[in-house]
Structure formats: C-alpha cells, structure tokens
Design a protein around this motif. Structure first.
Motif, mmCIF file in Angstrom:
data_model
loop_
_atom_site.group_PDB
_atom_site.id
_atom_site.type_symbol
_atom_site.label_atom_id
_atom_site.label_comp_id
_atom_site.label_asym_id
_atom_site.label_seq_id
_atom_site.Cartn_x
_atom_site.Cartn_y
_atom_site.Cartn_z
ATOM 1 N N HIS B 233 6.180 14.277 3.004
ATOM 2 C CA HIS B 233 5.062 15.026 3.580
ATOM 3 C C HIS B 233 3.738 14.539 3.021
ATOM 4 C CE1 HIS B 233 7.481 18.869 4.769
ATOM 5 N NE2 HIS B 233 7.930 17.765 5.331
ATOM 6 N N TYR B 235 2.988 11.745 1.803
ATOM 7 C CA TYR B 235 2.716 10.411 2.339
ATOM 8 C C TYR B 235 2.153 10.517 3.755
ATOM 9 C CZ TYR B 235 3.731 5.591 3.756
ATOM 10 O OH TYR B 235 3.641 4.307 4.218
ATOM 11 N N GLU B 236 2.777 11.385 4.550
ATOM 12 C CA GLU B 236 2.284 11.561 5.920
ATOM 13 C C GLU B 236 0.860 12.090 5.933
ATOM 14 O OE1 GLU B 236 6.387 12.453 8.426
ATOM 15 O OE2 GLU B 236 5.263 14.140 7.601
ATOM 16 N N ALA B 238 -1.420 11.617 3.721
ATOM 17 C CA ALA B 238 -2.331 10.530 3.356
ATOM 18 C C ALA B 238 -2.550 9.579 4.527
ATOM 19 C CB ALA B 238 -1.784 9.774 2.144
ATOM 20 N N VAL B 239 -1.486 9.270 5.248
ATOM 21 C CA VAL B 239 -1.630 8.343 6.383
ATOM 22 C C VAL B 239 -2.490 8.980 7.475
ATOM 23 C CG1 VAL B 239 -0.421 7.093 8.205
ATOM 24 C CG2 VAL B 239 0.549 7.172 5.921
ATOM 25 N N GLU B 242 -6.107 8.936 6.478
ATOM 26 C CA GLU B 242 -6.772 7.632 6.483
ATOM 27 C C GLU B 242 -6.950 7.105 7.894
ATOM 28 O OE1 GLU B 242 -8.124 5.831 4.144
ATOM 29 O OE2 GLU B 242 -7.670 7.295 2.588
ATOM 30 N N SER B 243 -5.956 7.281 8.730
ATOM 31 C CA SER B 243 -6.064 6.727 10.072
ATOM 32 C C SER B 243 -5.045 7.370 11.003
ATOM 33 C CB SER B 243 -5.843 5.216 10.009
ATOM 34 O OG SER B 243 -5.503 4.729 11.276
ATOM 35 N N ASN B 245 -4.700 6.683 14.019
ATOM 36 C CA ASN B 245 -4.123 5.622 14.840
ATOM 37 C C ASN B 245 -2.896 5.018 14.188
ATOM 38 O OD1 ASN B 245 -5.400 5.332 17.253
ATOM 39 N ND2 ASN B 245 -7.108 4.187 16.395
ATOM 40 N N THR B 246 -3.007 4.752 12.877
ATOM 41 C CA THR B 246 -1.868 4.205 12.157
ATOM 42 C C THR B 246 -0.721 5.205 12.183
ATOM 43 O OG1 THR B 246 -3.413 3.079 10.720
ATOM 44 C CG2 THR B 246 -1.132 3.154 9.997
ATOM 45 N N ARG B 248 0.013 7.445 14.431
ATOM 46 C CA ARG B 248 0.671 7.414 15.730
ATOM 47 C C ARG B 248 1.503 6.143 15.888
ATOM 48 N NH1 ARG B 248 -3.299 10.752 17.811
ATOM 49 N NH2 ARG B 248 -4.880 9.186 17.489
ATOM 50 N N VAL B 250 3.096 4.436 13.714
ATOM 51 C CA VAL B 250 4.415 4.455 13.075
ATOM 52 C C VAL B 250 5.238 5.668 13.502
ATOM 53 C CG1 VAL B 250 3.780 3.097 11.084
ATOM 54 C CG2 VAL B 250 3.514 5.556 10.993
ATOM 55 N N ILE B 252 4.332 9.017 13.456
ATOM 56 C CA ILE B 252 4.141 10.305 12.788
ATOM 57 C C ILE B 252 3.574 11.278 13.816
ATOM 58 C CG2 ILE B 252 2.754 11.539 11.066
ATOM 59 C CD1 ILE B 252 2.856 9.017 9.341
#
Ligand SMILES: Nc1ncnc2c1ncn2[C@@H]1O[C@H](COP(=O)(O)OP(=O)(O)O)[C@@H](O)[C@H]1O
Ligand SMILES: [Mg+2]
Lengths: 513, 372
Positions: B233, B235-236, B238-239, B242-243, B245-246, B248, B250, B252
C-alpha cells in the motif's frame, strides 16, 4: 577579413550548478554562411545559442557582434543586434493569426494597420519562398507551418543572424528540404544562419561549415567540403564507431497483435485514431512512422490498455494459439492475465518510471503486486536491478539512486531492461533513443533486435526515418490518425514514406475534423 | 544601434542556482542555523516588548515548557496530539492529496467521542465505552476523509477547497451539538463530561496520566513508518503521488488508492480527536482541534514525511509554544505573544528549506565588462 565575421564567441563558459554546460567555447560565424552546430544531446548546443539570444548570461567569456564587444542580457538586446532565434518549442499564441503573432510585442502606434503589415509579411514570404498565409490562425496550422511563422517573425523584426534549434526534428523529409531551400535563399540574401542539429546527413547537405561540441567543450570547426560523416561522428562522440544497424531476417509471419478498425478520441472529442487496422507478427520489428502527434502515442496506449477505444477491437494471439480480446481490458487486467506485453512509453519519467524513486523501486513497478503478502518484497527486484545495471552497463552510483539523477541513456536502459526482463511476447517502444547518445542508441537497437530474434513482436514508434528504415522489417505510416500505408522497410524510399506521412491530410491541418 | 548596448554591462549581484545534491549533515545544519537565528530574532522581539534580558526570557520558556512536572506532561501531551495528526496526514500528503481538512477530521473524531461518552459513558463498563469511543472517532474522521476522496476520484473536484470547507461544516455541527449538550444550561459550553464517574475517560497507564495516549500515538507513529516504507500500500501511495500516469501504466487502481488512503488519513485524525477529548480535555468545543490540524501540515512537510522526525519537530514546536505561553503570563503579555513566537520560528524553518534547495552565490564582478 574581420569585416565578414558576424559573431565571435571567445572562451564562453556557462555553468548550471555543478554542470558545466559550456566550457570555454569558441565560435565564429561569418556573414552569409550557414554554420551547423553539431553535438550529441546535452553537449551544450542550446545553452550556447541561448547566450546569443539573451536567454542566459555567460559566466565568463566575450561575445563580439560585427566586430564590437557586446553584452546581451535579454532577447530584446539580441534583436537590437539583429540576432533572432527559433527555439525547439514554439512560442505562439494559438487563437491569433500568423500576422498577429508576428507583430506581437513590437513597439508601434496605437492603431495597427493590419493590411500593410500583411502586405509586408507577404513580401517576405515571396522573397524567401516560404509557404504561409499570414491570416491563418495558429491552431489551424501544422507543426511545419508554425515553424514558418516563427522564422518569418524573426525576419520581420530585421534579424540578420538566424539561429535555428533542431528545426528538422519535427519535419517530414519534404518539409525539411523545403526549409533548406528557404535557408539557402536567406544565405543568398547575405544572412548568417546557425543551425543546431545532431543529424549528420543534414549537416553534409546544407551547411558551409560545422562546429562540433562534445560534453560542453569546443572540439573544432571544419569546412563541410573537407568533412565526412565518419570524421564528424568521431569528433562528436570522441571515438570511432560503427554506424550500421545489423538487421536479421524476420521470422515467418505469425500474427500476434491484431488491431481491427480502431477509432479513439481524445478528451476534446477530436478523433485521434481513425479506423486503424494492422497485424503485427512475432519475430519482426514493426515500425510506426508519422509526424509528431499523428496518433502514435494513442495507438500504443490503446494496445497497452491505457487509452479508451471508441470502436474497433484489438486481439492478442498468444504463442499457444489462444486469442484474447484485449481492447476492453485495462492495464491491470492485461497484467493479471499474464499476457506478457511490455511497453516503453515516450514519457519515460512521467509514465514508465517514477523519477524520485530508486532503481530497485522502479524495477519493482511491474512486479510489486505479486504474491499475497501485505508487505512488498524488495529482495528480488533488487537482484534484478543489479543484474540490469551489470548487463546493460548502466552508469549509476548504486541501485539506491533515484532514477531522476541518471542521464537519459541510463534511464532508458533501466526502463527497457525492466520491460524485457519478463521475456515479453509483445514489446512496444516509443521513441526509444530520443535524447540518447550514439553509443546508447546502438545498444538499444541491438536489444530490440535480440527481442525480435527471440520471437517477440516488437512495435517501435520512431521519428528518424533513416533509423526506422534500417532497423525495422515493416513500417506502418500514420497521418493525422489514419493509417496511410504499411510498407516494406527494406525497399521503400524515404521520400515515399514522407509522402505517406502527409498524404490524406486536408490542407496540412493537424486538427482536421 | 549598437550604442545603447555598451551601457548595458551590468549583471545581477546574486545568482540563485538549484543545488544538485546536499548532504544530510549540511541540510540539518542549515535547519539548525535557522532555529538558532529564529531564537535570536524572538529574543529581540521579546526584549522590545518586555524590556527584559533575553536570557531570562529563554529561561522562562524552558521553565514554562518543562519547569514543573505538570508542565512537562502538558508539553508531552500536546506533542502527542500534534504528532498523531501529523502522522495521520502523512499518507495523504505523500499521495499529493492536499488534505487541509485535518482540523475538521479531528473535530469530528472529538465530537463522536463526546457523543459516546455522554450517551453511553455513565451506563456501560468503561472498557466497552472506550472501545466504542475509538471506533466512533475513527469512523467519524474516516467519513470526513472519504468524502473529498470520493468526489476527487469520481469528479476530480479540488480536494484543497473541499477539505477546507469540511472544516467549517464540522465546526457548525459541533456548535449545533453544544446546544444539546450544554452543561450547565446557558453556559454555551459542554463542561467536563462524566466528571463524577470518569466514563469514557482514558485511564492511567503505568501510573501515568497520559500513558495510554503515549502508547497509542507511538504505536501509530511506528505503524505509519512501517506501512509507508514496507507495505505494498505504501508503495502504491508513493507511486500515485509521484505520477498518476505511471500508476495507471502499471495497473494501479488510482481511485481505489485515493479512497483507501484518505480513509486511513481521516481515520487517524479522527482518533486524534479521541486522544484529545477522551484522553485530555474531557470536553468538546469548536476549538477542540485548536489549529493543530494546520500546524500538523507544517510538521509533516518539515519532517519530509518521516514519522520519527515528526516526533522531534512536533516536540520542538510544542516546547516553544508552551514556553511562550509561560513568558506571556510571566511578563504580562497577552496570549498572542506565543503565536508571534511560533510564527517567527516557523518562518525561519520554512525559509531554511529555500537555502536547502537553492544555493545563493555572489556573482564575481566582471572587470572587462564594467571597465568601459
Ligand atoms: N536551465 C538549466 N538548468 C540546469 N541544467 C541545464 C539547464 N539547461 C541545460 N542544462 C544542462 O546543460 C547541459 C547542456 O544542455 P543543452 O545546452 O540543452 O544541450 P543540447 O542542446 O546540446 O542538447 C545538459 O547537461 C543539461 O542538462
Ligand atoms: Mg538542445
């Protein structure tokens, strides 16, 4: 002798923090010549020119224009000296016409006499052989038309010295040769032209002299007539390298991704892909060519499940012979079905990676969700990161470094390394070598070639037609969202692709429909 | 044409450049200098107002914050409250969800606590009341957190405005409830709830008044650290932060992550309301949150979202605040004096971040250029 020198830079240095963008650079531009500035990405070409156009101020060094030492503190100062620059990113106002953009910011009377301004512009257009309607709105224009507006704007303001920053990066072969004709006309009229580029054949074709920069340093200048592509490459890279891409024969045709009549719209409801169909094969590299913004990005994102499709479907034929409709799946579903589809997007740090995270965490992006544990397992990603760093010789202090701190080439190696680590059946890459130095570029080409030989269906969006023609087996050409041709990369000519890239467009407008 | 340009040989005097890298030692050094500077400036301000020797003033501050056992415990209690709110805000801000609604979430948690205490406190066994207190406060905060998250992920509303407005809604609801719970009637306050039977009061632990608060808050702090650093969680979050777009790219589910994270963030802030009401004040008013929902934002950001650093930052802020309250009464200043001091310190601390991110250099005089 000195009277024909337009600009002379002596020992110009510019630092950004710890980076020395220009280190004691010397430059000489003669009156009535076309000078190329050649260098790899990040070698400091733009920075050097920005100091002539008043964007940056040198840390030290002297600038002499027409024999007089000058201080250029703003673009206004540059214009007063007759220096005008056309930047990589255009600075035009969409809702205004070309003529309105051209006079914008000029001192003038209260009332504008647009008629006589348009007449003056038309005179310039005729004199140099441009193709421009001064009363057309910017939003109706193609990229090359916008570029023309920028050039005319600079000329209208009386520039004698024109600087163009990578002007051909956004143009088709036809548009490029048109631009070169215009530039030659300007040279005839006695103007000095500086053109920044990293394409060697353009340097050879157009310029009188070449100045080469490498890593911020001035390497030397040569007359183009005395230069050869090999010599210039060596000056640019610092070592001899082989510029051949070795291309193997494709494996026999086996359909892998089948795109059937797909149409997509962007957020404003504009159709960005129109009824596109093609089938990619296992064991080939399928190129996708087109002017920037012709739907390449949306096409790859549609396949990856990141772009909504209005109509049509996309099928995945697995090596085991099953067929799955992936067009109504999201990226997560495709991942969960274990369809090994790898995607290296155009926006590496904004989509493919997370800039502030370290290598391990970025490698983990694809696999973090595996297993049922509440906690994430960083052990395997860390091992994989170490392996990628070793195998692709990534230059990084450690696997705990934020990827943002790596150079463009190393960032791309991490991204591509992660994507091919899963031995994908489909590998999609968008502009895989953009911003990379020559050595890294060739490494990437080789990696794509390896994947092809392993039987992956590689789909590669590119901008440099020479490269696409040397790397790919077949090329799909897009124009304004329509597929205008699927051609054999081994036999097609660059001009023929160029024609397909613009073929069905109405009046050259980007936003048709 | 060239003539106007020869006079233009001036250069800016300072140059500001972004730092490529700064060592931990250096960045904490800069912060320390900022703290020292702020204390010096505070001293001058206090001297100007009181005419006292600044040394005495600082002794007064220390005395006010930790001079007596009771004062020390007040300082600890206030630190814990600020800390748990900052911990609660951490996942939201890490996700770049601008939750400035902690004030309202705390208030709703406090309100739920007060309600349970008032209606069930006198009748049910204390253990059960406390359990209900925690559940109710977390639920109330969670509700206040999930609303903006839902509208953000569904309609992309602006969470800054949304959470801010919810603060006022919470305030109004509390005002409304006070009308019912008024005691003694006409006082327009709720008074001490269950003063006689202490129903729903957090009991002592290890003989310490705030023992339970201490345990709960520290558990939350450690838990948040682990959650953010080691869980999927975290980690998600943080992603997504940050972005998107990133995220989506991968696969998430961004909407789900936003909702889940704001439930956690709001829930912890609601629990903070229980810590305040059940653990300390035993009453409810519109100032129960008392601006801590905003101060905690500063704590979270200054700590770079590291919960352990938050302990230090919130302790320091509360220390200065409590000390300032003491000197205000000692030297006959009004209570705003402590706000001034906190303000000065925050100004320097936030300002120091500029010098951590940027380097200011003097440009070397260019002799050739100016010699003309
Ligand atoms: N505004 C800036 N701030 C910090 N670094 C910069 C800035 N502009 C350029 N650089 C750095 O200076 C170097 C040269 O960049 P640039 O002149 O854009 O190269 P080129 O145009 O040859 O690709 C690069 O390392 C780049 O990262
Ligand atoms: Mg550049």
């Amino acid at each position: 002798m000195d009277s024909e020198v337009a600009i002379r830079l002596q020992n110009v240095t510019k630092r950004f923090g710890d980076i020395i963008a220009n280190d004691n650079v010397n430059l000489l531009v003669k009156k009535g010549e076309i000078l190329s500035i050649l260098g790899e990405n990040g070698s400091g070409k733009t920075t050097l020119m920005n100091m002539l156009s008043g964007i940056y101020f040198p840390d030290h060094g002297d600038i002499t224009v027409h024999g007089k030492k000058v201080t250029i503190r703003s673009p206004k100062d540059a214009f007063a000296l007759g220096i005008g620059m056309i930047h990589q990113h255009f600075k035009l106002i969409d809702v205004l016409t070309a003529a309105e953009n051209i006079i914008l910011g000029l001192p003038g009377n209260e009332s504008l006499d647009m008629k006589s301004i348009v007449a003056e512009i038309n005179e310039l257009v005729a004199k140099y052989g441009f193709d421009l309607d001064p009363e057309q709105k910017i939003y109706d224009m193609s990229v090359s038309q916008k570029q023309t507006v920028e050039i005319v704007k600079v000329l209208y303001r009386g520039a004698e010295i024109l600087i163009l920053d990578e002007p051909t990066a956004v143009l088709t072969p036809q548009e490029t040769s048109k631009l070169f004709d215009v530039l030659r006309n300007m040279r005839k009229a006695g103007k000095s032209i500086i053109i920044i580029t990293h394409k060697l054949n353009e340097v050879m074709e157009l310029s009188d002299r070449v100045t080469v920069l490498r890593k911020g340093q001035y390497i030397g200048s040569v007359e183009t007539s005395d230069a050869s592509i090999d010599l210039l490459t060596e000056m640019m890279v610092g070592q001899k390298i082989d510029l051949e891409i070795d291309r193997t024969e494709p494996l026999p045709f086996v359909g892998r991704i089948e795109v059937k009549n797909i149409t997509c719209r962007n957020r404003d409801g504009v159709a960005i892909l129109k009824d596109v169909s093609f089938t990619s094969s296992a064991g080939e590299i399928l190129g996708i060519a087109g002017i920037a913004g012709s739907g390449q990005k949306e096409l790859l994102e549609a396949i990856a499940g990141l772009q909504e499709i209005e109509s049509g479907e996309i099928l995945y034929h697995s090596p085991e012979g099953e067929t799955v409709t992936i067009s109504d799946m999201k990226a997560a579903d495709i991942r969960d079905l274990k369809i090994s589809l790898a995607f290296v997007p155009e926006d590496r740090l904004g989509m493919g990676l997370v800039g502030s995270m370290d290598l391990t965490d970025n490698i983990m992006l694809r696999s973090y969700n595996e297993g049922k544990h509440f906690f994430a397992n960083r052990k395997n990603p860390r091992k994989l990161a170490t392996r990628i760093v070793e195998k692709l010789s990534v230059v990084t202090p450690s696997v705990d470094t934020p990827v943002r701190k790596l150079s463009g080439g190393n960032v791309q190696k991490i991204l591509l390394g992660r994507e091919i680590a899963s031995s994908p059946n489909v590998l999609m890459v968008a502009y895989p070598v953009r911003g990379l130095d020559i050595n890294s570029s060739y490494m990437i080409y080789n990696l794509l070639g390896d994947q092809k030989q392993k039987g992956a269906s590689v789909i590669c969006v590119g901008e440099d037609l020479d490269v696409l023609m040397a790397l790919c087996d077949r090329i799909v050409v897009l124009s304004g969202g329509e597929l205008t041709g699927i051609v054999d990369a081994r036999t097609i000519s660059k001009e023929a692709i160029g024609l397909l890239m613009t073929s069905s467009k109405k009046g050259g407008a980007q936003h048709a429909e | 044409m060239l003539n106007d340009h020869e006079v233009l040989a001036k250069e800016p005097f300072f140059r500001i450049t972004k730092r490529a890298h700064i060592s931990n030692l250096k960045s904490w050094g800069i912060r320390l200098i900022a703290v020292v500077l702020s204390l010096i400036v505070c001293a001058f301000v206090i001297m100007a107002i009181t005419g006292e020797n600044p040394f005495n003033v600082y002794l007064g501050i220390i005395d006010g914050a930790i001079g007596k056992k009771r004062r020390l415990w007040v300082t600890i209690r206030e630190t814990l409250t600020l800390l748990i709110i900052a911990v609660g805000l951490t996942p939201a801000f890490k996700m770049r969800f601008w939750n400035i609604g902690a004030e309202g979430q705390v208030l709703m948690g406090g309100l739920a606590t007060a309600a349970v205490m008032i209606y069930l406190g006198p009748t049910l066994p204390n253990g059960i009341v406390l359990l209900l207190v925690f559940m109710a406060s977390i639920l109330a905060g969670l509700l206040w957190g999930i609303m903006p998250a839902y509208f953000k992920s569904k309609y992309n509303t602006n969470e800054t405005l949304f959470t801010l407005m919810l603060n006022y809604v919470a305030m109004q609801i509390v005002t409304f409830c006070i009308v019912f719970w008024e005691k003694p009637s006409g006082s327009n306050t709720v008074g001490i709830i269950n003063g006689a039977n202490e129903g729903g009061w957090l009991p002592k632990l290890f003989g310490l008044d705030y023992g339970w608060s201490l345990v709960i808050v520290l558990l939350m702090t450690v838990g948040m650290y682990v959650y953010m650093k080691f869980s999927k969680h975290g980690y998600e979050i943080a992603v997504v932060g940050e972005s998107q777009n990133t995220a989506r790219y991968v696969g998430i589910d961004v909407k789900k992550v936003i909702m889940r994270t704001m439930m956690i963030s709001g829930g912890i802030c609601g629990l903070a309301g229980a810590i305040i009401v059940s653990g300390a004040s035993h009453t409810i008013s519109t100032s129960t949150a008392g601006g801590r929902g905003f101060t905690a934002i500063i704590v979270a950001w200054m700590s770079k979202f590291n919960p352990f650093v938050m302990i230090l930052v919130s302790a320091f802020l509360v220390f200065m605040q409590q000390g300032a309250i003491q000197i205000a009464s000692q030297f006959g200043l009004n209570e705003n004096a402590s706000d001034i001091i906190t303000g000065i310190i925050l100004f320097f601390l936030i300002g120091s971040e500029f010098f951590i991110t940027y380097k200011v250099e003097r440009t070397k005089a260019k002799k050739e250029a100016t010699a003309k």
